[in-house]
Design an enzyme around this catalytic site. Sequence first.
Site, short mmCIF file in Angstrom:
data_model
loop_
_atom_site.label_atom_id
_atom_site.label_comp_id
_atom_site.label_asym_id
_atom_site.label_seq_id
_atom_site.Cartn_x
_atom_site.Cartn_y
_atom_site.Cartn_z
N GLY A 7 0.89 -1.18 -0.22
CA GLY A 7 0.15 -0.19 0.15
C GLY A 7 0.87 1.31 -0.09
NE ARG B 230 4.99 -5.62 24.83
CZ ARG B 230 4.08 -6.07 25.86
NH1 ARG B 230 3.25 -5.05 25.94
NH2 ARG B 230 4.27 -7.00 26.52
CG ASN C 147 6.70 -11.55 14.59
OD1 ASN C 147 7.71 -11.53 14.29
ND2 ASN C 147 5.60 -12.36 14.30
N PRO C 148 9.61 -9.60 16.37
CG PRO C 148 11.28 -10.63 17.43
CD PRO C 148 9.86 -10.37 17.49
CD GLN D 40 6.72 -3.09 7.98
OE1 GLN D 40 7.00 -3.36 6.77
NE2 GLN D 40 5.76 -2.35 7.98
CE LYS E 163 8.88 5.72 21.39
NZ LYS E 163 10.21 6.21 21.47
N GLY E 164 5.53 1.85 16.42
CA GLY E 164 5.34 1.91 15.04
C GLY E 164 6.91 1.79 14.28
N GLY F 278 6.66 0.98 10.34
CA GLY F 278 6.56 0.89 9.06
C GLY F 278 7.35 1.88 8.04
CD GLU F 279 4.84 5.71 7.28
OE1 GLU F 279 4.73 6.88 6.60
OE2 GLU F 279 4.05 5.75 8.26
#
Lengths: 748, 351
Positions: free
Chosen positions: A243, A633, A636-637, A643, A706-707, A709-710
């Site tokens: 996406g 946190r 899933n490493p 990512q 924290k996220g 993806g980017e």
Amino acid sequence: MAEPQRIRHGSSLGQPITRRDGVLKVTGQARYAADNHPPGLLHAVLATSRIARGRVASLDVAAARAHPGVVAVMTPENRPPLAMDPDDKSVPFSFKLDLLQNDRVRYPGQPIAVVIAETLEAATEGAALLAPRYEAEPASVSLDDAEPFVPPMIGVGDPAEAHHGDVDAGLAAAAQRIDATYETPTQFHNAMEPHGVVASWDGDRLSLDMPTQGLAMTQMRLAALFGIPAEGIHIRSPFIGGGFGSKLLSGPQALGILAARLVGRPVKLVLTRAQMYGPVSHRAPTRQRLRLGTAEDGALTALDHHVRAATSRFDDFIEPSASISHTLYAAPAIATRTEAVRLDAGTPGFMRAPGEASGSIALESAIDEMAAACGMDPLAFRLRNYAEVEPVSGKPFSSKALRECYAEGAARFGWDGRPLAPRQMRDEQGLLVGWGMGTATFPAMMFHGEARAVIRRDGTGLVETGAHDMGQGAWTALAQIAADSLGLNLAQLEFRSGSSDLPNAGLAGGSTHTATAGGAVHAAGTQAIARLTEVAVADPRSPLFGAGNVGVVARDGRLVRWDDESRSESFADILGRAGLPEIEARGSAAGDAAAMEHYAMHAHGAVFAEVKVDPELGQIRATRLVGAFAAGRIINPRLVRSQYYGGMIWGVSFALHEGAVLDPRTGRVMNADLAEYHVPVNADVPSVEAILVEEEDPHVNALGIKGVGEIGITGTAGAVANAVWHATGVRVRRFPIAIEQLIGGKEA
Amino acid sequence: MNRFDYIRPGTVAEAVSAAAVPGSAYLAAGTNLLDLMKIGVARPERLVDLNYLPGLDAIEALPDGGVRIGARVRNADLAQDPGFRRRFPAVAEALLSGASGQLRNMATVGGNLLQRTRCPYFQDTASACNRRAPGSGCDARGGENRLHAVLGWSEACIATHPSDFCVPLVALGAVVEIAGPAGPREVPLADFHLLPGATPERESVLAPGELVTALRLPAEAAGFAAHARYVKLRERTSYAFAVVSAAAALRIEDGRIAAARLALGGVAAKPWRAEAAEAALVGAAPDAAAFQQAAEIALAEARPSGDNAFKIELARRIARRALRLAAAGTPERLPALPASPFAPLSGGLHG
């Protein structure tokens, strides 16, 4: 490599579980939107504009209709009516859509007609037979072709200017200064799966197979566009082939839905690869001027970041490239200012780290130039200017393990011993070797999300949320959170997602999805356990009688007394004795406004890059990348590392490969296919490592996520560019770096 | 894609007679033709499918020491043929540096010769292109042209030929065998492709209906096996066309160059053999000065056709590099990244 320490025995969280849908995907059984063929399906193909600006003077509709197999041609003349102007933007995050509202052309690649036929081939040829004639008007193509203006807002609502301290004074007082201008190109979305839709109408009910990063938002926009109830729109989006910010509702998808309305049969519309270079948004080109000053000791005295970004002539999305300068380095004076120019291009939009990615390559290059001007090691320089609080807002960070990222990344890479001056290292073949680094950062945000959890009579669980798996592994990570929240293992859990008839999980964007959907899942699961506990502790026949809520923990399908593990009871026994078929609970999650007011929330990282450059031929390869990231946190490493890899590879792409080539006269994209629009191949990224740095964040959200993806793209692009300088001594400020910029008539 | 007739001939004679009808096109692997049909650049009325023809798929050692390669031999099969790659290593290196593994498994020898230019204006039916639509003009002039030709171009067309394979072939004196309505004939590869001049739409000497049936390399070409390389400069490590490339082959006797071959890719509408440079090398010691001089001669006539002056200097450098690598000796094994400057170089860059 060591996994994070917080893996709890018997827990799914923190485990490097492989994608639960991985086998389906590699065996071709995962059904993507375009794999659906309902009975009576027709195929729609777009005709798109070859000019940038003007109007469509004529279309040979008769020729297209006469082609065998063609059922209908949809043009502004016969397009079914809409309940809402496609240029209305009242739905959040929406852009103006080109839905054949008139004969105007406002960018190259704009849809101007849709041909619907019994076969894809017939529709494709029908579209070619339309042979449009245009009345073209002069087009604005480059950042210099139009007058800049200061927009009322940039990104999704930030001010175009920000100030902290006195930049002019800071620059005037500086012992060293740099003043450098960087250019980033237009980048187009090239997810593996192009945008598409399979649409069927039944009266006012609409059934859609369509990849989307925002099920609920897409449903809301479609309801408004078509004037039908949102509940009557069912969107299935079980798998999304990438996406990256492009897959909210796009104009072409809405045209597929209109085509189905027109012909009264199910219609499939899928963009060709070339059609991805127009109507589905892109990363805007930018020109960024950075002025930095330092005192004798290398402390920044001022940072001034001025951005010129392109938007379209008819809509606004202003790439917020300067935002990154608000948070990353401590300086007593920081100013950012963004101006925009209107070009005859499709409207830019969200593309993985929108703003941060383009801003980061400029800022990290400038920091590298400043460090060199100070005669300092780039890492020492960054540590010298480490921001203990967010510089512009003055807020403390909710957590910030960037120092640890620098240290772990540098150690793993072997940064020590890097010569300060460029062009000092060669490999055994005589290739120039350079090392560069960049700081990575991305804000930790959240949307509102909801979920539903059920504990069934047989002791198994069901968790539902309308989340989105774009390939990042959401089905796996969210199921891990769900299983833990219910005290079940993954095999005892049914996890349903990817459909608009499930609770609204917000938007898969802004690196928020695990926090948002995961937070909702966690809330629903823990609420269900709380209800089950109430039943158990109130029942004198239960071993848990009288334990009270806080005294019980859910584990392995049982409730267990915290203080006495010998006293426990299975979910099934509790429900069975109570005569309950199931226990249901709903949960939601959203950002904590008070915490956000008090803290600056960002993930951080440090990326180190090695490049090799052929001194005669100028060919560059990024031979080694090491990134160390701290993002709260880690659920899933394995997925998180994946990512980071993807982001870091995009960073290499940004620095060395990727960019649209526009014809300077027409504005048309001249490399609109994957043979000519280069992204790295495996051989371009021979070694990529990502280190997960421990970070605990008690403020960012309930799960401390924290996220991820980017953030990987930020830092990396600049690290690669800086390594090219270190290898060659040539500072390239226009991206992607091209061979001719390095060889410049003499050896690089 | 337009509607077309589809014919599956059983013999070369049937194929030739079917394709002699105007508007016909031969279909081999289709790795280029089908793409062009999908984007409307090629609109044949009839496809003559060669995939079911018997024969034309052998790699034959000829009695005189040469080799004949059937036109339907797949690129990957030829590159992996042990005898062929031992005797013609630069050709194998060029093959393996082209396209991607998937494409090489499909693409044929004959089709490779006839692949069309990657000029974006040729590929875009909304642009003026004399090659695609004679007389319409050339939008590449004044447009995006940093990768266009620096040798042999004309006002009518500045496109380049994209093949890697053809570059060592033309250096080694390959000959094209052709079947046609008027009978068989053969043409040296050096004369097979046409420079654009005023008629860029004529890309090769093939007449309507003529079919490439085989390629031949002469015995003499194998005499360069100990010193033959192909080097390709590209903007990513795989699946990218050459910015510039070079094939060099030397025969070294008593420390002197006894025979030399040099050809350039990515610089012109045909694989560019540099015969004057070859002549200058003969008798010289295989050293940097000789290679520099040869590179200068090879590019003496070059001139930019747009924003591409840098390619002239790059072409000189790649010619030098190919000569130096050839002089250093063909490696025992093909490099893992064929034709890449990043493949290990014996003795290093400055050795």
